[in-house]
Motif scaffolding. Structure first.
Motif, PDB file in Angstrom:
ATOM      1  N   PRO A  15      16.571  72.459  44.591  1.00 19.39           N
ATOM      2  CA  PRO A  15      17.265  71.226  44.216  1.00 19.39           C
ATOM      3  C   PRO A  15      18.007  70.610  45.396  1.00 19.39           C
ATOM      4  O   PRO A  15      18.552  71.340  46.242  1.00 19.39           O
ATOM      5  CB  PRO A  15      18.233  71.687  43.120  1.00 19.39           C
ATOM      6  CG  PRO A  15      18.361  73.153  43.284  1.00 19.39           C
ATOM      7  CD  PRO A  15      17.075  73.629  43.849  1.00 19.39           C
ATOM      8  N   CYS A  47      19.302  73.648  37.447  1.00 16.07           N
ATOM      9  CA  CYS A  47      19.910  72.357  37.776  1.00 16.07           C
ATOM     10  C   CYS A  47      18.985  71.568  38.708  1.00 16.07           C
ATOM     11  O   CYS A  47      18.353  72.139  39.610  1.00 16.07           O
ATOM     12  CB  CYS A  47      21.271  72.558  38.444  1.00 16.07           C
ATOM     13  SG  CYS A  47      22.520  73.259  37.330  1.00 16.07           S
ATOM     14  N   ASP A  48      18.928  70.286  38.501  1.00 17.91           N
ATOM     15  CA  ASP A  48      18.069  69.422  39.311  1.00 17.91           C
ATOM     16  C   ASP A  48      18.728  69.022  40.620  1.00 17.91           C
ATOM     17  O   ASP A  48      18.041  68.698  41.597  1.00 17.91           O
ATOM     18  CB  ASP A  48      17.710  68.169  38.516  1.00 17.91           C
ATOM     19  CG  ASP A  48      17.006  68.510  37.214  1.00 17.91           C
ATOM     20  OD1 ASP A  48      15.787  68.731  37.250  1.00 17.91           O
ATOM     21  OD2 ASP A  48      17.683  68.569  36.164  1.00 17.91           O
ATOM     22  N   GLU A  87      20.342  59.395  32.536  1.00 20.23           N
ATOM     23  CA  GLU A  87      19.440  59.934  33.548  1.00 20.23           C
ATOM     24  C   GLU A  87      19.975  61.215  34.180  1.00 20.23           C
ATOM     25  O   GLU A  87      19.201  62.130  34.511  1.00 20.23           O
ATOM     26  CB  GLU A  87      19.203  58.879  34.642  1.00 20.23           C
ATOM     27  CG  GLU A  87      18.347  57.712  34.202  1.00 20.23           C
ATOM     28  CD  GLU A  87      19.141  56.623  33.493  1.00 20.23           C
ATOM     29  OE1 GLU A  87      18.581  55.548  33.250  1.00 20.23           O
ATOM     30  OE2 GLU A  87      20.343  56.829  33.169  1.00 20.23           O
ATOM     31  N   TYR A  88      21.308  61.301  34.351  1.00 22.32           N
ATOM     32  CA  TYR A  88      21.908  62.477  34.979  1.00 22.32           C
ATOM     33  C   TYR A  88      23.125  62.918  34.172  1.00 22.32           C
ATOM     34  O   TYR A  88      23.963  62.096  33.785  1.00 22.32           O
ATOM     35  CB  TYR A  88      22.360  62.171  36.418  1.00 22.32           C
ATOM     36  CG  TYR A  88      21.245  61.773  37.345  1.00 22.32           C
ATOM     37  CD1 TYR A  88      20.559  62.716  38.093  1.00 22.32           C
ATOM     38  CD2 TYR A  88      20.879  60.439  37.479  1.00 22.32           C
ATOM     39  CE1 TYR A  88      19.538  62.353  38.955  1.00 22.32           C
ATOM     40  CE2 TYR A  88      19.855  60.053  38.335  1.00 22.32           C
ATOM     41  CZ  TYR A  88      19.186  61.015  39.065  1.00 22.32           C
ATOM     42  OH  TYR A  88      18.170  60.647  39.907  1.00 22.32           O
ATOM     43  N   ARG A 145      19.474  69.466  27.110  1.00 22.97           N
ATOM     44  CA  ARG A 145      19.374  68.519  28.212  1.00 22.97           C
ATOM     45  C   ARG A 145      18.277  67.484  28.003  1.00 22.97           C
ATOM     46  O   ARG A 145      18.368  66.374  28.512  1.00 22.97           O
ATOM     47  CB  ARG A 145      19.100  69.266  29.514  1.00 22.97           C
ATOM     48  CG  ARG A 145      17.774  70.017  29.520  1.00 22.97           C
ATOM     49  CD  ARG A 145      17.657  70.989  30.676  1.00 22.97           C
ATOM     50  NE  ARG A 145      17.680  70.319  31.962  1.00 22.97           N
ATOM     51  CZ  ARG A 145      17.595  70.956  33.129  1.00 22.97           C
ATOM     52  NH1 ARG A 145      17.515  72.285  33.138  1.00 22.97           N
ATOM     53  NH2 ARG A 145      17.604  70.289  34.253  1.00 22.97           N
ATOM     54  N   GLU A 179      18.115  60.990  44.224  1.00 22.92           N
ATOM     55  CA  GLU A 179      18.332  62.237  44.965  1.00 22.92           C
ATOM     56  C   GLU A 179      17.220  62.535  45.966  1.00 22.92           C
ATOM     57  O   GLU A 179      17.371  63.426  46.818  1.00 22.92           O
ATOM     58  CB  GLU A 179      18.502  63.420  44.003  1.00 22.92           C
ATOM     59  CG  GLU A 179      17.244  63.828  43.251  1.00 22.92           C
ATOM     60  CD  GLU A 179      17.069  63.095  41.924  1.00 22.92           C
ATOM     61  OE1 GLU A 179      16.379  63.630  41.042  1.00 22.92           O
ATOM     62  OE2 GLU A 179      17.643  61.992  41.788  1.00 22.92           O
ATOM     63  N   ARG A 221      15.435  65.171  28.647  1.00 24.40           N
ATOM     64  CA  ARG A 221      14.870  64.695  29.914  1.00 24.40           C
ATOM     65  C   ARG A 221      15.955  64.263  30.895  1.00 24.40           C
ATOM     66  O   ARG A 221      15.656  63.696  31.947  1.00 24.40           O
ATOM     67  CB  ARG A 221      13.887  63.558  29.657  1.00 24.40           C
ATOM     68  CG  ARG A 221      12.671  64.015  28.850  1.00 24.40           C
ATOM     69  CD  ARG A 221      11.586  62.967  28.803  1.00 24.40           C
ATOM     70  NE  ARG A 221      10.468  63.410  27.987  1.00 24.40           N
ATOM     71  CZ  ARG A 221       9.470  64.170  28.415  1.00 24.40           C
ATOM     72  NH1 ARG A 221       9.449  64.566  29.679  1.00 24.40           N
ATOM     73  NH2 ARG A 221       8.489  64.528  27.605  1.00 24.40           N
ATOM     74  N   SER A 222      17.219  64.487  30.550  1.00 22.20           N
ATOM     75  CA  SER A 222      18.305  64.201  31.490  1.00 22.20           C
ATOM     76  C   SER A 222      18.299  65.245  32.597  1.00 22.20           C
ATOM     77  O   SER A 222      18.128  66.442  32.342  1.00 22.20           O
ATOM     78  CB  SER A 222      19.658  64.233  30.774  1.00 22.20           C
ATOM     79  OG  SER A 222      19.745  63.217  29.795  1.00 22.20           O
ATOM     80  N   LYS A 223      18.506  64.811  33.825  1.00 30.52           N
ATOM     81  CA  LYS A 223      18.620  65.733  34.948  1.00 30.52           C
ATOM     82  C   LYS A 223      20.044  66.263  35.023  1.00 30.52           C
ATOM     83  O   LYS A 223      21.000  65.538  34.763  1.00 30.52           O
ATOM     84  CB  LYS A 223      18.247  65.032  36.256  1.00 30.52           C
ATOM     85  CG  LYS A 223      16.799  64.575  36.317  1.00 30.52           C
ATOM     86  CD  LYS A 223      16.502  63.905  37.649  1.00 30.52           C
ATOM     87  CE  LYS A 223      15.057  63.432  37.725  1.00 30.52           C
ATOM     88  NZ  LYS A 223      14.767  62.767  39.022  1.00 30.52           N
TER      89      LYS A 223
END
Length: 822
Positions: A404, A370-371, A314-315, A334, A216, A336-338
């Motif tokens: 973000p 949210c990332d 990861e996401y 969550r 991202e 460490r998941s984005k």
């Protein structure tokens, strides 16, 4: 709704617990994880015997079933309580008991508890039991007392001899893939994800690596959409999916039998075969499913979203239009998941981009933490690309940094309106996958999208080189050109012979210069002229990849995102991939029995030139703290040893295993089994004066040997790589791995010696890595550093070996060893 507290962020040193049934591989994975994280491995069986003085069987026979059960519960509680920090804890069958599972649930509030499971067929073979179905059914209860899970795929590398390059190796009779190599890679990467070490280490190792910059935050990135309904019965091989995008969006679009295990296995397969981040998306209307009530569907969706978080993806793609309770639960768990916060505007009357409601959507996602924010809008013909750009400008004016990243695009029944609407995480398809349902990505592949960037002059064709005194027959141009064509980049790559810094400057100062692989005489000579170098290049004292820095802000991220763009370079960045390519080959070949133990493992480097320096650094980065150097000119070996001993002292690295390891790890290994003389205990590197001397007393025999003897001299004079090891130095009871960097001829005297040794022993106890493998790894890393795109590794390695074979057929005799190290 405000952002809820993240309940799965643990102390960086919190002990990690592994649970699961017999045959899941907990003990082996625990051993791998303990070595990787430099932690103590605590096994339940050993801890029980340590506390009671008896094995489980002995205690049961002596005290009876009831007393054993009470003692077992007490020992289990004590094991968790007394090992709360710095450990990997492997639980035995006690974790099936309700009392133990209650303890694990409490422990999981502050610690990672990982459920390990694997294919039913593999468990059946390992246990050879008639009641496997019942055991696996009971095993699934571990999901209720754990907060993470890892699907332990069967490692096919443990039973085959397939070449790491994807082609057969001319070096006969050896296995390129060591037993459990891929399992070790998968599990250590999983540990890096759940502990948060991975991204930090990748950035420290090289900020220009494709692993260092999250998709991202890249200038352009693509998400390959793969549906579960396709993957469970796919008609392509995993190799066909390699390097097709920056990440994979796994779309859960139907509910097969044994759904949770099927999904866990698919995530594991993506990670093993493609090695890119995973976006986990649960589709709102799965295909082929009967219509369910809202509550029933929310329950299943909640289970699937929870599974994605447990797998440490990861996401996590989270639809913020769903009920608040489900959204809150995902945000709480969550870890460490984005989180990608989604707004799907799918109706014919979807609000236009410039409506203030769009800003409200973005604000809600941002406020929830949210990332990434993703807004996808269905349109017929009411939205031009310019309107979306106006919305982005409006958003930038309304929300200050940091905020973000936004993923926003229009789509119609024909697909995404234009692949250039969103710069990051743009949805793409595979050219050979037909999926009538996936209307969001039916227009573009990543290759087509990148080609469009060049056609519109957003990116520019650049010139790349391999530069040095003797590079006419380098294999690099063929590999790089194949990768450019695959990726849709109209760059050129040439081998140019030059030997002065003035001639190098003339090439590098061009506005169209994209980067270069450097060989002699530039690797060391250019060091004083570089303002920016990786810490690896600084430690080694040599550079083999040169990149122009064209970022306008001067930040490393800006420079990295300015790749594939021309213009005047402000300065240059130097990196070294020689060492990392050697590390990759060593990790691929070395067996678990010879996994590096800093205070014990011994490495041997033959030679004292530039590649020998990279080899020594590679061994240090693997954790080896006992490195010996043999060179025909002893003074040169002594100089190299002194360089690395001085450097190691500045890093706090000593031969007893203490100090910083790779990427800042702290090594706390067991002591020497036989302590070397006190006068040299702080030295990492030692010089071997003669091949006639016995192996030094107090050091284990080498299990990693790297030969850096050139096939020819730099000036072209014959100097064959005629080194052979003294047999007394090859008596490691566990064998080891030999990396031969020369490959003209491919079977050097050292390779022939190792083949003969393996034949006499009746088994390939010594793995041999030929120079073609190392060269291919260097080319792959150079491609990714210079372009910022994932490399088609299999293609590049295949082209490299084929080019070498064609050179042999033409009767080519190399003019320099450095023709082959690039």
């Amino acid at each position: 709704m405000a952002a809820p507290k993240n309940e799965r962020m643990f102390d960086h040193n919190a002990s990690i617990v592994l649970v699961g049934c017999r045959g899941a591989g907990k003990r082996t994975l625990g051993f791998m994880g303990a070595l990787h994280l430099r932690r103590r491995l605590v096994t339940e069986d050993h801890y029980f015997e340590k506390v009671t003085g008896l094995s489980r069987g002995e205690y049961l026979a002596l005290h009876g079933k009831d007393q054993f059960a009470r003692q077992n519960n007490d020992v289990f509680r004590r094991m968790l309580d007394s090992n709360r920090q710095g450990c990997i804890i492997e639980c035995g069958m006690s974790s099936f008991a309700e009392e133990a599972q209650d303890l694990l649930r409490a422990f999981s509030r502050t610690h990672p508890v990982v459920y390990i499971h694997r294919e039913k067929e593999q468990v059946s073979q390992l246990l050879d039991a008639a009641d496997v179905d019942q055991l696996l059914k009971a095993d699934e209860k571990h999901r209720s007392c754990s907060n993470l899970e890892y699907y332990n795929l069967y490692d096919e590398s443990s039973c085959g001899a397939s070449s790491s390059s994807g082609t057969s190796s001319p070096v006969d009779g050896r296995q390129n893939s060591s037993k459990l190599l891929r399992a070790r890679q998968d599990f250590t990467k999983f540990l890096d994800l759940i502990t948060g070490r991975g991204a930090k280490r990748a950035w420290l190792e090289s900020p220009f690596s494709v692993k260092a910059i999250p998709p991202e935050f890249r200038s352009f990135s693509y998400a390959l959409r793969l549906r579960l309904s396709y993957l469970v019965d796919m008609d392509l091989g995993w190799d066909d999916l390699e390097a097709r995008a920056d990440c994979i969006e796994l779309i859960i679009d139907h509910w097969p039998d044994d759904l949770l295990n099927v999904v866990a296995r698919q995530v594991a397969l993506i990670r093993r075969n493609l090695g890119v981040p995973v976006i986990f998306h649960v589709e709102e209307n799965p295909r082929g499913e009967r219509r369910r009530s809202a509550d029933e569907k929310d329950t299943m969706d909640s289970e699937l979203l929870e599974l994605g978080l447990r797998l440490g993806v990861e996401y996590m793609s989270l639809d913020l239009q769903r009920n608040d309770e489900l959204v809150k639960r995902v945000l709480q768990h969550r870890g460490r998941s984005k989180i990608i916060g989604n707004f799907w505007l799918l109706n014919m009357g979807a609000i236009p981009w410039l409506d203030d409601k769009q800003l409200e959507y973005y604000a809600r996602a941002r406020d929830l933490g949210c990332d990434v924010v993703r807004i996808v809008r269905f349109c017929a013909a009411d939205s031009s690309p310019e309107i979306l750009e106006q919305f982005k400008s409006k958003l930038d004016e309304t929300f200050p940094e940091p905020k973000p990243p936004l993923v926003a695009y229009d789509f119609s029944v024909l697909g995404v309106r234009t692949p250039l609407q969103t710069k990051v995480l743009a949805p793409v398809k595979h050219p050979d996958i037909v999926n009538e349902r996936d209307h969001l990505a039916t227009v573009s592949t990543a290759t087509h999208a990148i080609e469009a960037l060049f056609r519109q002059f957003i990116l520019e064709p650049l010139q790349f080189y391999v530069l040095g005194a003797n590079v006419s027959y380098s294999l690099n141009p063929a590999m790089q050109k194949a990768a450019y064509e695959f990726s849709g980049m109209p760059h050129t790559f040439r081998a140019v012979t030059c030997s002065t810094l003035d001639s190098l400057n003339q090439i590098c100062l061009s506005d169209s210069f994209g980067g270069a692989c450097l060989t002699t005489p530039f690797k060391v000579a250019i060091m004083p002229h570089l303002n920016v170098k990786s810490h690896h290049a600084t430690a080694i004292g040599a550079v083999n990849v040169l990149l122009p820095l064209r970022g306008k802000t001067g930040t490393i991220l800006d420079h990295a995102n300015s790749r594939n763009k021309g213009g005047s370079a402000q300065s240059f960045f130097g990196d070294n991939t020689d060492w990392s390519s050697i590390v990759t080959c060593l990790r691929r070949a070395i067996s678990p029995r010879n996994t590096v133990q800093p205070s014990k493992t011994t490495g041997l480097v033959i030679g004292a030139g530039g590649m020998a320096r990279a080899a020594i650094y590679a061994l240090v980065q693997l954790g080896c703290r006992n490195i010996f150097i043999y060179n025909r000119t002893k003074a040169n070996a002594a100089q190299v040893a002194a360089h690395f001993n001085e450097w190691a002292a500045t890093q706090g690295i000593t031969a007893n295993g203490s100090g910083s390891g790779p990427a800042g790890q702290t090594n706390t290994p067991p002591p020497f089994s036989s302590t070397p003389p006190a006068a040299v205990v702080s030295q990492v590197c030692h010089v071997l004066p003669s091949l006639l001397d016995p192996w030094p007393v107090g050091y284990q025999l080498p299990t990693m040997v790297i030969s850096c003897v050139p096939a020819t001299s730099v000036d072209g004079n014959a100097l064959p790589a005629d080194f052979e090891m003294p047999l007394d130095w090859l008596r490691s009871p566990t064998g080891g791995v030999v990396v031969e960097l020369a490959y003209e001829p491919l079977i050097t005297p050292l390779v022939a010696q190792m083949q003969a040794l393996n034949q006499r022993s009746g088994s390939p106890s010594w793995a041999v890595v030929d120079g073609l493998e190392v060269v291919a790894e260097m080319a792959v890393e150079a491609f990714e550093l210079m372009t910022g795109r994932p490399a088609p590794k299999k293609l590049m390695k295949s082209v490299g070996r084929r080019t070498w074979e064609q050179q042999q057929q033409r009767g080519y005799v190399p003019t320099s060893y450095y023709d082959f190290v690039q």
